[in-house]
Scaffold this motif. Sequence first.
Motif, PDB file in Angstrom:
ATOM      1  N   SER B  51     100.885  -3.272 -22.086  1.00 58.51           N
ATOM      2  CA  SER B  51     101.493  -2.018 -21.637  1.00 58.51           C
ATOM      3  C   SER B  51     101.169  -1.793 -20.167  1.00 58.51           C
ATOM      4  O   SER B  51     100.004  -1.580 -19.811  1.00 58.51           O
ATOM      5  CB  SER B  51     100.965  -0.845 -22.478  1.00 58.51           C
ATOM      6  N   PRO B  52     102.186  -1.832 -19.308  1.00 59.28           N
ATOM      7  CA  PRO B  52     101.927  -1.620 -17.872  1.00 59.28           C
ATOM      8  C   PRO B  52     101.318  -0.244 -17.610  1.00 59.28           C
ATOM      9  O   PRO B  52     100.445  -0.109 -16.754  1.00 59.28           O
ATOM     10  CB  PRO B  52     103.327  -1.714 -17.248  1.00 59.28           C
ATOM     11  N   TYR B  53     101.733   0.742 -18.386  1.00 65.26           N
ATOM     12  CA  TYR B  53     101.181   2.097 -18.253  1.00 65.26           C
ATOM     13  C   TYR B  53      99.671   2.073 -18.481  1.00 65.26           C
ATOM     14  O   TYR B  53      98.895   2.621 -17.705  1.00 65.26           O
ATOM     15  CB  TYR B  53     101.884   3.002 -19.274  1.00 65.26           C
ATOM     16  N   LEU B  54      99.263   1.400 -19.565  1.00 71.60           N
ATOM     17  CA  LEU B  54      97.846   1.317 -19.896  1.00 71.60           C
ATOM     18  C   LEU B  54      97.084   0.529 -18.832  1.00 71.60           C
ATOM     19  O   LEU B  54      95.928   0.852 -18.500  1.00 71.60           O
ATOM     20  CB  LEU B  54      97.687   0.653 -21.263  1.00 71.60           C
ATOM     21  N   GLY B  55      97.745  -0.487 -18.281  1.00 70.87           N
ATOM     22  CA  GLY B  55      97.112  -1.276 -17.217  1.00 70.87           C
ATOM     23  C   GLY B  55      96.829  -0.425 -15.990  1.00 70.87           C
ATOM     24  O   GLY B  55      95.761  -0.533 -15.368  1.00 70.87           O
ATOM     25  N   THR B  91      86.975   4.974 -21.360  1.00 70.94           N
ATOM     26  CA  THR B  91      87.322   6.375 -21.570  1.00 70.94           C
ATOM     27  C   THR B  91      88.771   6.640 -21.180  1.00 70.94           C
ATOM     28  O   THR B  91      89.517   7.297 -21.926  1.00 70.94           O
ATOM     29  CB  THR B  91      86.373   7.285 -20.761  1.00 70.94           C
ATOM     30  N   GLY B  92      89.196   6.124 -20.023  1.00 66.37           N
ATOM     31  CA  GLY B  92      90.576   6.291 -19.589  1.00 66.37           C
ATOM     32  C   GLY B  92      91.553   5.721 -20.604  1.00 66.37           C
ATOM     33  O   GLY B  92      92.543   6.368 -20.977  1.00 66.37           O
ATOM     34  N   MET B  93      91.260   4.500 -21.069  1.00 62.70           N
ATOM     35  CA  MET B  93      92.154   3.863 -22.040  1.00 62.70           C
ATOM     36  C   MET B  93      92.179   4.622 -23.358  1.00 62.70           C
ATOM     37  O   MET B  93      93.254   4.882 -23.918  1.00 62.70           O
ATOM     38  CB  MET B  93      91.710   2.415 -22.294  1.00 62.70           C
ATOM     39  N   ALA B  94      90.995   4.972 -23.874  1.00 61.15           N
ATOM     40  CA  ALA B  94      90.924   5.627 -25.184  1.00 61.15           C
ATOM     41  C   ALA B  94      91.657   6.962 -25.167  1.00 61.15           C
ATOM     42  O   ALA B  94      92.415   7.281 -26.092  1.00 61.15           O
ATOM     43  CB  ALA B  94      89.469   5.826 -25.606  1.00 61.15           C
ATOM     44  N   LEU B  95      91.462   7.736 -24.098  1.00 63.12           N
ATOM     45  CA  LEU B  95      92.117   9.050 -24.053  1.00 63.12           C
ATOM     46  C   LEU B  95      93.624   8.902 -23.916  1.00 63.12           C
ATOM     47  O   LEU B  95      94.385   9.689 -24.485  1.00 63.12           O
ATOM     48  CB  LEU B  95      91.531   9.900 -22.914  1.00 63.12           C
ATOM     49  N   SER B  96      94.092   7.892 -23.172  1.00 66.11           N
ATOM     50  CA  SER B  96      95.534   7.664 -23.071  1.00 66.11           C
ATOM     51  C   SER B  96      96.133   7.326 -24.427  1.00 66.11           C
ATOM     52  O   SER B  96      97.282   7.653 -24.711  1.00 66.11           O
ATOM     53  CB  SER B  96      95.842   6.486 -22.146  1.00 66.11           C
ATOM     54  N   LEU B  97      95.353   6.612 -25.247  1.00 67.72           N
ATOM     55  CA  LEU B  97      95.903   6.131 -26.509  1.00 67.72           C
ATOM     56  C   LEU B  97      95.765   7.138 -27.637  1.00 67.72           C
ATOM     57  O   LEU B  97      96.649   7.256 -28.481  1.00 67.72           O
ATOM     58  CB  LEU B  97      95.202   4.832 -26.911  1.00 67.72           C
ATOM     59  N   PHE B  98      94.637   7.864 -27.667  1.00 69.06           N
ATOM     60  CA  PHE B  98      94.397   8.756 -28.810  1.00 69.06           C
ATOM     61  C   PHE B  98      94.878  10.177 -28.554  1.00 69.06           C
ATOM     62  O   PHE B  98      94.871  11.000 -29.458  1.00 69.06           O
ATOM     63  CB  PHE B  98      92.924   8.741 -29.202  1.00 69.06           C
ATOM     64  N   PHE B 192      91.463  -1.993 -27.213  1.00 69.47           N
ATOM     65  CA  PHE B 192      92.472  -1.247 -27.975  1.00 69.47           C
ATOM     66  C   PHE B 192      93.812  -1.992 -28.019  1.00 69.47           C
ATOM     67  O   PHE B 192      94.857  -1.377 -28.190  1.00 69.47           O
ATOM     68  CB  PHE B 192      92.701   0.146 -27.381  1.00 69.47           C
ATOM     69  N   LEU B 193      93.797  -3.331 -27.849  1.00 70.66           N
ATOM     70  CA  LEU B 193      95.041  -4.101 -27.840  1.00 70.66           C
ATOM     71  C   LEU B 193      95.243  -4.741 -29.194  1.00 70.66           C
ATOM     72  O   LEU B 193      94.315  -5.276 -29.788  1.00 70.66           O
ATOM     73  CB  LEU B 193      94.995  -5.178 -26.754  1.00 70.66           C
ATOM     74  N   ASP B 194      96.483  -4.713 -29.672  1.00 71.96           N
ATOM     75  CA  ASP B 194      96.746  -5.145 -31.031  1.00 71.96           C
ATOM     76  C   ASP B 194      97.783  -6.268 -31.055  1.00 71.96           C
ATOM     77  O   ASP B 194      98.513  -6.413 -32.015  1.00 71.96           O
ATOM     78  CB  ASP B 194      97.216  -3.921 -31.841  1.00 71.96           C
ATOM     79  N   ASN B 195      97.889  -7.078 -29.967  1.00 77.39           N
ATOM     80  CA  ASN B 195      98.823  -8.189 -30.040  1.00 77.39           C
ATOM     81  C   ASN B 195      98.102  -9.503 -29.762  1.00 77.39           C
ATOM     82  O   ASN B 195      97.120  -9.565 -29.030  1.00 77.39           O
ATOM     83  CB  ASN B 195     100.015  -7.965 -29.098  1.00 77.39           C
ATOM     84  N   ASN B 196      98.614 -10.572 -30.374  1.00 79.50           N
ATOM     85  CA  ASN B 196      97.898 -11.847 -30.338  1.00 79.50           C
ATOM     86  C   ASN B 196      97.869 -12.471 -28.954  1.00 79.50           C
ATOM     87  O   ASN B 196      96.871 -13.097 -28.578  1.00 79.50           O
ATOM     88  CB  ASN B 196      98.528 -12.818 -31.338  1.00 79.50           C
ATOM     89  N   LEU B 197      98.939 -12.324 -28.173  1.00 78.11           N
ATOM     90  CA  LEU B 197      98.953 -12.915 -26.840  1.00 78.11           C
ATOM     91  C   LEU B 197      97.823 -12.334 -25.985  1.00 78.11           C
ATOM     92  O   LEU B 197      97.060 -13.080 -25.340  1.00 78.11           O
ATOM     93  CB  LEU B 197     100.310 -12.657 -26.160  1.00 78.11           C
TER      94      LEU B 197
END
Lengths: 316, 316, 316
Positions: B51-55, B91-98, B192-197
Motif C-alpha cells: 500500500s503506497p499510502y501505508l508506505g 505506531t504510525g502504521m498501526a493507527l492508520s490501519l486500526f 501488519f502486511l498480509d500478502n506473500n510477496l
Amino acid sequence: MFVIQNSSLSFLNRNTVLWLTLSSLKGISQVILIENTVTGFIILAAIMISSPYLGLITLLSVIIGTLIGKIGGADAESVNRGLFGYNSVLTGMALSLFLSGENRWFIALIGAAIVAFFSAAMIHVMKNTGLPILTFPFIILTWFLLLTTYRMVTFKLSPELIPQDLSHWTLNIKGETNWYNGSVKGIGQIFFLDNNLSGILLYIAVFWAGWKFGLYAIIGNAAALITSYFLGGEHSLIFMGLYGYNAILTIIAVSIVFKDNQRFALLVGIIAACLTVPITASIDTWLLPYGLPALTMPFVLCSWLVLGARKVLTSL
Amino acid sequence: MFVIQNSSLSFLNRNTVLWLTLSSLKGISQVILIENTVTGFIILAAIMISSPYLGLITLLSVIIGTLIGKIGGADAESVNRGLFGYNSVLTGMALSLFLSGENRWFIALIGAAIVAFFSAAMIHVMKNTGLPILTFPFIILTWFLLLTTYRMVTFKLSPELIPQDLSHWTLNIKGETNWYNGSVKGIGQIFFLDNNLSGILLYIAVFWAGWKFGLYAIIGNAAALITSYFLGGEHSLIFMGLYGYNAILTIIAVSIVFKDNQRFALLVGIIAACLTVPITASIDTWLLPYGLPALTMPFVLCSWLVLGARKVLTSL
Amino acid sequence: MFVIQNSSLSFLNRNTVLWLTLSSLKGISQVILIENTVTGFIILAAIMISSPYLGLITLLSVIIGTLIGKIGGADAESVNRGLFGYNSVLTGMALSLFLSGENRWFIALIGAAIVAFFSAAMIHVMKNTGLPILTFPFIILTWFLLLTTYRMVTFKLSPELIPQDLSHWTLNIKGETNWYNGSVKGIGQIFFLDNNLSGILLYIAVFWAGWKFGLYAIIGNAAALITSYFLGGEHSLIFMGLYGYNAILTIIAVSIVFKDNQRFALLVGIIAACLTVPITASIDTWLLPYGLPALTMPFVLCSWLVLGARKVLTSL
C-alpha cells in the motif's frame, strides 16, 4: 569428554541427591516464608494426604525450580535456601488444580520451569528497590497460562472458573457460619487444600519452625476472619479460609521475616493482615470478568506496601 | 540572528538530508532489531508494494521520530542507529490501519510524535534495569489511542476490532490449513502486511543484514507455527502468521541482538519463540473485552523474561 | 516514663498545633502542586461552602496523612511541605463521594491513612527514577477500595458508578454547550466540586500563590476545553469540567513545578494539557466495565511522560 562424564556422574552422587532433597524441602517451606527442611517435609505430607497426585506435582515442581536455579548459575545461597523453588511449587499446584484434561500435569511442570526464569528476571528488576519478589511471578504466570485456555484447545480450564459480567453480578453473602472451619482452613488455602486434617498438619509444620511463626499465623488468620465477617464478606468464602490465607502470609512477612528492629512490627502486621481482606475483595472484583482466582496477590500487594513504606517511614 | 539563519540553512543542506535518510532507514530496520539502511529500504519497498499510502505513513512516521530524538538532544548515537524511529514506524502504521475515517493519517502522525517522547521516558525509567525498551511504548500508546474511539467522535475505530464478552466467547479453531501461507506471512505481520510477496521481500531484507538473522527468523517462525498448531490455536490466526511474528522478533532479540557469550543462546531463543504462542493466546484473551489486538506484547514480555533472567541465571 | 510523658505533652503544645495547621494547609494546597498555607485555606473554604461535611473530611484526612508522615519519621522537610497530606485529602474526599451509606466517613478516613503508607512506599520505589509520585497512590487505592463494594456488604457504592459492557456502549455526545461552566468548573473538579462559586474561589486560591499558577491554570483548562470540543467528546462531560481538571494539573506540573531551565516549558505544557484529553477518553473506556472514574490518572500519565522524556531529550 572424560571430564564432562565425570562431572555428570558426580552430579548424581550422594551429596548431590542430599543437596537437592534439602533445597527442595526448603523450597516447599519457603511458600510460607520459612526456611526449614522438616517444615517442608510436613507440608509435603499434608499435600500428599489430600492428594498423592498433587503431592507428586509439588515435589517435581520444586525440584525443577531448584535445578534451574542451580544449573543456571544463580547465587548459590539463594538456591540452597529454596528461593528458586517456592514459586515453582505454587505454579505447578495451581495449574494442576485450575486446569482440567489429561495433559495438565505436563503444562503444570512446564509452568514450574518457566516461573523459575520469571523469578530470576524479577529478582534482577527489583534488586534496586530492596523489596522481595514474594510470589508475584507465580501469580502473573498462572493468570496468563489460565487465560490461554480460551484460545488453545490443548489447554482446558477447570469448569469452576467462570468469567462473569460485573454489571450482572449480585452479592449474596449468606451461607454457613462455621468458625472451626474458618480457623483451620485458612492455612490450608495457601496450598489450595480444603480439608481440616491438612490444615492441622500445616499448623504443626509452621509451629515446628518456631512458636512465633505458628502464633502469628493464628493471629493473622483470626484478624482476617473477624475483619471479613464484620465487613460482610461472602460466608461461603470466609469459612473456606479464602479470606484468611493471604493474611497469614502477610503477617509472617511483615512481622517476622522482613522485619528489622521495628518496634511496632506485630501491630503493623495485624493491620496489614486486616487490610488483605478488602484487597482480596477488590482483586476478586477486578478478576470477575476473566473468572480468575486472586491467588496470593493480596499478600504481595499488602506486604510490598508495608515493606516499601518502612524504607521511608523509618520509625514504624 | 545571522547565526541562527545559517544553522537553519545548514539544517537543510545535503549532509543533513543524507543523515536523515540513513537514520530513518535504520529506524525502519530497527523494527526487526536490525541496524542496516539497505534492509530498511527493502522493508519500505515491501510496505509500498502492499500500500503506497501505508508506505508514506511509514516514511513520515520514522522521520518524525528521528527528528524528535535529534532536536530533543537525545544521545546522538542512539538517534543515528534509528532507536528513536522504530516505535514511531509501528505506531504510525498501526493507527492508520486500526482507525478508520479520513483524518486517521493525521492522528497516526501525532501518535508517531508522542511515541518518541514515550520512548525517551521509557529509556530513562528502564536505564537501571539494563533491559531494552523494545516496542513497549508503541504497544501501550496504540492501545490507549484506539480506546479513545469509544469516547471521541473524531476518532473512529476500524469495524474489525470488536469488543467481546469472555463469558459468551466460544473457541472455534477450524479453518484452512495452509503451511505455505504460515511460513511466509509471519514475518509480514510484523509490519501488519498480509500478502506473500511482501513476506518474501521482508525475508530478503532480513537475509541482507546477515544469514543468521534470516535463518533464525525462519527457525523462530517454524517453532511458533508448530507449537500453535499442536497446542490447538485457531487455524485462521495461525496461517495468517498471527502466531509467528512475535516468535521471529523474540528469537532475533534473545539469540542474536541482546546476547553476550551465552552458550545456549539458540536453544533458549527457540524455547522463548515457542513461549510466545501461549502468551499471545493469553494476551488475546485479556484484550477480548476491549477488542484490541495483541500487537508485539508477547515479544516484549518473552524477551524481557529471558534477558532479565540471564542477569541472575548467568550460566544460561 | 517521665521523658515520654513530657514529650507527649510537648506534642500537644502550641508549637505543635501551629506546625500541624501549617503543614495540613500546605497539604491541601499540594493537591494542585502548590505549597502555600493561604492557598490551602481558601481551598478548604471552597470545599466547606460546597459541603461542610466534605470540608470536615478534607481537614481530618490531611491531618491523618501529615501525622503519619511525622510520627512515621519521614523526611521532615517533605512532611512540612505537605507532601504526605495531598494524597490523603483526595482519597478521603473521593471515598466520601463515591461510596454511600452511613459509615462511609469512617472508610474514607481509613483510606486517608492507608494512602499515606502507600505514598511512602511509592516514594521509595520511584526514588531512582527521579520522577515525583504525584497522585498515583490516591488513584490506585481509591479504585481498589471502590471495587470492594461488590464483595463486601459494609462498603456501598454510589449508584452513579455503573459498570457497563463495552460491546453495548454507544457514544452520545449531545448535550448543553455552556462555555462559562466549562471555564469555571474544570478547576472545581480537581476537588470533586461541581459549583461555580467554588470554582471561582479555587481560581483565587491559585492566583494567590502566584499569577503564573493562575494564568497557566486558565490556559491549560482552555486548551483542554477546545481540544475536547473539537475531538468530539461528550458535551455533558466537557462542560462539567471533566476534561479540564487533568489539564490544569498537568500544565502546572510540567511548566512550573517540575521545570528546570527548559526553554519551551509553556509550549510543552500546553501540548501535554491537550494530550490529557484523549488519555482521559481512553482511561474512561478502560474503566467502563468496572464503572470507575478516571480520577487524576490522565494527569499522572501525561506528567510522567513529559518529565521522563525530558531526562533523555534534554533540549526540550
